[in-house]
Design a protein around this motif. Sequence first.
Motif, PDB file in Angstrom:
ATOM      1  N   PRO A   1      -1.441 -50.068 -57.062  1.00 16.68           N
ATOM      2  CA  PRO A   1      -0.216 -49.596 -57.710  1.00 16.68           C
ATOM      3  C   PRO A   1       0.865 -50.676 -57.707  1.00 16.68           C
ATOM      4  N   VAL A   2       1.512 -50.850 -58.836  1.00 25.03           N
ATOM      5  CA  VAL A   2       2.599 -51.824 -58.957  1.00 25.03           C
ATOM      6  C   VAL A   2       3.831 -51.182 -59.587  1.00 25.03           C
ATOM      7  N   GLY A   3       3.957 -49.869 -59.408  1.00 27.82           N
ATOM      8  CA  GLY A   3       5.140 -49.169 -59.880  1.00 27.82           C
ATOM      9  C   GLY A   3       6.324 -49.423 -58.965  1.00 27.82           C
ATOM     10  N   ARG A   4       7.435 -48.786 -59.248  1.00 26.80           N
ATOM     11  CA  ARG A   4       8.671 -49.055 -58.528  1.00 26.80           C
ATOM     12  C   ARG A   4       8.599 -48.657 -57.056  1.00 26.80           C
ATOM     13  N   LYS A   5       7.732 -47.732 -56.711  1.00 25.49           N
ATOM     14  CA  LYS A   5       7.610 -47.331 -55.310  1.00 25.49           C
ATOM     15  C   LYS A   5       6.810 -48.336 -54.489  1.00 25.49           C
ATOM     16  N   HIS A   6       6.108 -49.249 -55.181  1.00 21.12           N
ATOM     17  CA  HIS A   6       5.269 -50.214 -54.480  1.00 21.12           C
ATOM     18  C   HIS A   6       5.632 -51.662 -54.780  1.00 21.12           C
ATOM     19  N   PHE A   7       6.519 -51.884 -55.728  1.00 27.72           N
ATOM     20  CA  PHE A   7       6.873 -53.246 -56.121  1.00 27.72           C
ATOM     21  C   PHE A   7       8.392 -53.370 -56.118  1.00 27.72           C
ATOM     22  N   PHE A   8       8.909 -54.151 -55.157  1.00 26.03           N
ATOM     23  CA  PHE A   8      10.350 -54.308 -54.986  1.00 26.03           C
ATOM     24  C   PHE A   8      10.788 -55.700 -55.438  1.00 26.03           C
TER      25      PHE A   8
ATOM     26  N   TRP B   1       7.227 -58.805 -66.714  1.00 29.69           N
ATOM     27  CA  TRP B   1       6.413 -60.027 -66.727  1.00 29.69           C
ATOM     28  C   TRP B   1       5.587 -60.125 -65.451  1.00 29.69           C
ATOM     29  N   SER B   2       6.197 -59.773 -64.338  1.00 30.39           N
ATOM     30  CA  SER B   2       5.529 -59.885 -63.043  1.00 30.39           C
ATOM     31  C   SER B   2       4.401 -58.867 -62.910  1.00 30.39           C
ATOM     32  N   VAL B   3       4.646 -57.633 -63.355  1.00 29.24           N
ATOM     33  CA  VAL B   3       3.609 -56.601 -63.326  1.00 29.24           C
ATOM     34  C   VAL B   3       2.424 -57.018 -64.181  1.00 29.24           C
ATOM     35  N   ARG B   4       2.721 -57.503 -65.382  1.00 24.23           N
ATOM     36  CA  ARG B   4       1.647 -57.979 -66.284  1.00 24.23           C
ATOM     37  C   ARG B   4       0.793 -59.029 -65.592  1.00 24.23           C
ATOM     38  N   ASN B   5       1.437 -59.994 -64.952  1.00 24.41           N
ATOM     39  CA  ASN B   5       0.715 -61.088 -64.308  1.00 24.41           C
ATOM     40  C   ASN B   5      -0.132 -60.578 -63.143  1.00 24.41           C
ATOM     41  N   LEU B   6       0.424 -59.714 -62.310  1.00 23.43           N
ATOM     42  CA  LEU B   6      -0.333 -59.181 -61.176  1.00 23.43           C
ATOM     43  C   LEU B   6      -1.580 -58.445 -61.655  1.00 23.43           C
ATOM     44  N   LYS B   7      -1.436 -57.642 -62.673  1.00 18.01           N
ATOM     45  CA  LYS B   7      -2.586 -56.907 -63.209  1.00 18.01           C
ATOM     46  C   LYS B   7      -3.624 -57.861 -63.784  1.00 18.01           C
ATOM     47  N   ASN B   8      -3.172 -58.833 -64.577  1.00 20.95           N
ATOM     48  CA  ASN B   8      -4.107 -59.774 -65.189  1.00 20.95           C
ATOM     49  C   ASN B   8      -4.755 -60.696 -64.161  1.00 20.95           C
ATOM     50  N   ALA B   9      -4.098 -60.879 -63.016  1.00 19.64           N
ATOM     51  CA  ALA B   9      -4.643 -61.731 -61.965  1.00 19.64           C
ATOM     52  C   ALA B   9      -5.643 -60.995 -61.081  1.00 19.64           C
ATOM     53  N   GLY B  10      -5.847 -59.706 -61.334  1.00 19.10           N
ATOM     54  CA  GLY B  10      -6.893 -58.985 -60.622  1.00 19.10           C
ATOM     55  C   GLY B  10      -6.428 -58.082 -59.502  1.00 19.10           C
ATOM     56  N   TYR B  11      -5.129 -57.795 -59.431  1.00 20.12           N
ATOM     57  CA  TYR B  11      -4.627 -56.903 -58.391  1.00 20.12           C
ATOM     58  C   TYR B  11      -4.723 -55.458 -58.893  1.00 20.12           C
ATOM     59  N   ASP B  12      -5.733 -54.755 -58.398  1.00 24.71           N
ATOM     60  CA  ASP B  12      -6.021 -53.398 -58.847  1.00 24.71           C
ATOM     61  C   ASP B  12      -5.408 -52.396 -57.873  1.00 24.71           C
TER      62      ASP B  12
ATOM     63  N   GLN C   1      12.828 -59.355 -64.316  1.00 25.50           N
ATOM     64  CA  GLN C   1      11.544 -60.024 -64.468  1.00 25.50           C
ATOM     65  C   GLN C   1      10.368 -59.105 -64.124  1.00 25.50           C
ATOM     66  N   ARG C   2      10.637 -57.827 -63.935  1.00 31.25           N
ATOM     67  CA  ARG C   2       9.617 -56.877 -63.491  1.00 31.25           C
ATOM     68  C   ARG C   2       8.417 -56.816 -64.433  1.00 31.25           C
TER      69      ARG C   2
ATOM     70  N   ASN D   1      -7.321 -47.398 -47.740  1.00 30.44           N
ATOM     71  CA  ASN D   1      -6.172 -46.498 -47.551  1.00 30.44           C
ATOM     72  C   ASN D   1      -5.009 -47.145 -46.810  1.00 30.44           C
ATOM     73  N   ILE D   2      -4.860 -48.450 -46.974  1.00 30.31           N
ATOM     74  CA  ILE D   2      -3.687 -49.161 -46.489  1.00 30.31           C
ATOM     75  C   ILE D   2      -2.782 -49.391 -47.691  1.00 30.31           C
ATOM     76  N   ALA D   3      -1.602 -48.815 -47.666  1.00 36.25           N
ATOM     77  CA  ALA D   3      -0.682 -48.943 -48.799  1.00 36.25           C
ATOM     78  C   ALA D   3      -0.239 -50.389 -48.961  1.00 36.25           C
ATOM     79  N   VAL D   4      -0.176 -50.851 -50.196  1.00 34.59           N
ATOM     80  CA  VAL D   4       0.219 -52.228 -50.501  1.00 34.59           C
ATOM     81  C   VAL D   4       1.604 -52.226 -51.147  1.00 34.59           C
ATOM     82  N   PHE D   5       2.513 -53.031 -50.572  1.00 29.02           N
ATOM     83  CA  PHE D   5       3.850 -53.175 -51.131  1.00 29.02           C
ATOM     84  C   PHE D   5       4.114 -54.641 -51.427  1.00 29.02           C
ATOM     85  N   PHE D   6       4.562 -54.907 -52.655  1.00 29.85           N
ATOM     86  CA  PHE D   6       4.988 -56.246 -53.048  1.00 29.85           C
ATOM     87  C   PHE D   6       6.505 -56.323 -52.884  1.00 29.85           C
TER      88      PHE D   6
END
Length: 266
Positions: A192-199, A179-190, A176-177, A163-168
Motif C-alpha cells: 500500500p502506498v496510500g496516504r495512510k502508508h506514505f508520508f 510522481w513518487s507513487v508511480r515510481n514506487l509501483k513501477n519499481a516493484g513495490y507491491d 511530488q506524491r 503481515n508487517i505494515a510498511v510505511f514510507f
Amino acid sequence: MSRQPLLTLSRTRRALTASATVVALTGIALFSAGAGIAENSTPRTARNIPNLDQVKTEIAAYYGDIETEDGEHYASPESNYAEQVRRVEDQVRKSLNQAAVRADEGKPAIVVDVDDTTLLMYNFERRIGYDFTGRAQDEYLRSTDADPVFGMPDLVNRAHDENIAVFFVTGREEYQRDWSVRNLKNAGYDVPVGRKHFFLENTDNPPPYLECGSECTTVEYKSGTRKHIESRGYDILANVGDQYSDLKGGYADKTFKLPNPMYRTP
C-alpha cells in the motif's frame, strides 16, 4: 524535509567530502548513538581536502558505473555499493525474523525512506552533476522512474506478506506524491502506498501531530511522523534510511543505515 540544495561548488565539495567516509565503511548497518556523523571542520591546508574530481571518480567506481548508449549512468548490481546494501538488508531481515516471536505485542511495522533507500537516485545525481536544485528534482521525478535500490523490493514486499505494515517516510514534498507513487509501483513495490502508508513533507499544510509545524528539521519531521505511526498502535521494528537524519529521534526498535556517498541531509 528535502535535501538542502547543492547551490555552489563549495556546497558540492562539502557534501561529497563529508560523505566520502561512507565509501570506506563496509558492513556497517545498525545505527547507534556512537555512530553519528563527524562534524564539519575547517581544513588547515589544501591537503586536508580530497580532490573533487577524484571523489567523483571514486563514487562512480563504488557504484560500478554503467554508461548506456544514450549517455545515462546506472549502478551495477555487481558493484561494491550493491554488495554493501545486501549486507545491510540481511541484517534487517535477521532483525525482523527475531522480532517475529513477539509480534503479538502490537502491530508490527517497518519504516523506510525513499531516495537512496527504496529508490536509487544515482542516475539523477550523475545527470545533475551532484548539484541539487528543487527544479531539477521536479523535472526528473515528473518524467523519469528511478530504479529500485538493489534487493529492497524483495525485502519490503516480504515484510508486507508477513503481515508487517510498511510505511514510507520521505523528505519529498507533498506535491511530488503522484510522481513518487508511480515510481514506487513501477519499481516493484507491491505494498500500500496510500496516504495512510506514505508520508511526504507538507510545509504548506503540516499535520497537527507535528509540533514543529512548517519549521521542522529533518529529524523532527521524521521522528515526529514515526511517533504518529506508533500512536496508531504500531510497533516499528526497523527504521531504514540512507541518512543519519532518517534514523535519529527514536520511535523505532532498531535503525539501519544504507550507504550513500553522494550527499548528506542534515
